[in-house]
Design an enzyme around this catalytic site. Structure first.
Site, short mmCIF file in Angstrom:
data_model
loop_
_atom_site.label_atom_id
_atom_site.label_comp_id
_atom_site.label_asym_id
_atom_site.label_seq_id
_atom_site.Cartn_x
_atom_site.Cartn_y
_atom_site.Cartn_z
N ASP A 80 0.85 -1.18 0.00
CA ASP A 80 0.00 0.00 0.00
C ASP A 80 0.88 1.22 0.00
OD1 ASP A 80 -2.11 2.03 0.69
OD2 ASP A 80 -3.28 0.20 0.87
N GLN A 81 0.30 2.34 -0.32
CA GLN A 81 1.01 3.61 -0.27
C GLN A 81 0.03 4.70 0.13
OE1 GLN A 81 2.30 3.72 -4.34
NE2 GLN A 81 0.62 5.03 -4.97
#
Length: 105
Positions: A80-81
């Site tokens: 994820d970011q």
């Protein structure tokens, strides 16, 4: 194509950019999104004072574990970011209009 000791590799995401990275590395994988309430998890983590970096790690871990439960023999990639600009957190906009509004606020 690369495989890990004959284990299936599953990307716990529907992200086209993440899929492109794995394809460009010549890795054989399938994509399976985790279907979690990312926004609720983000807001809860942020309200508890968790850094955005740790929040991204938490989301990746939750996604990976969700897919691993249904695929215990596979190698799972969770990722994820999050975007933080000047101390302001940006969520993924649902439309171009919402992206514009977010940037203009």
């Amino acid at each position: 194509m690369y495989k890990i000791k004959d284990k299936e590799i599953i990307l716990a995401s529907a992200s086209l950019s993440r899929q492109a990275m794995l394809k460009s590395a010549n890795i054989c994988f399938t994509s399976q999104p985790a279907h979690i309430d990312e926004e609720a998890i983000k807001q809860s983590a942020i309200s508890e004072g968790i850094s955005l970096s740790d929040c991204a790690t938490l989301l990746a871990e939750i996604k990976g574990k969700r897919i691993a439960l249904a695929n215990p023999k596979a190698f799972i990639i969770g990722s994820d970011q999050l975007l933080d600009f000047g101390g302001r957190f940006f969520s993924k906009p649902e439309s171009l209009q919402k992206a514009r509004s977010q940037l203009l606020e």
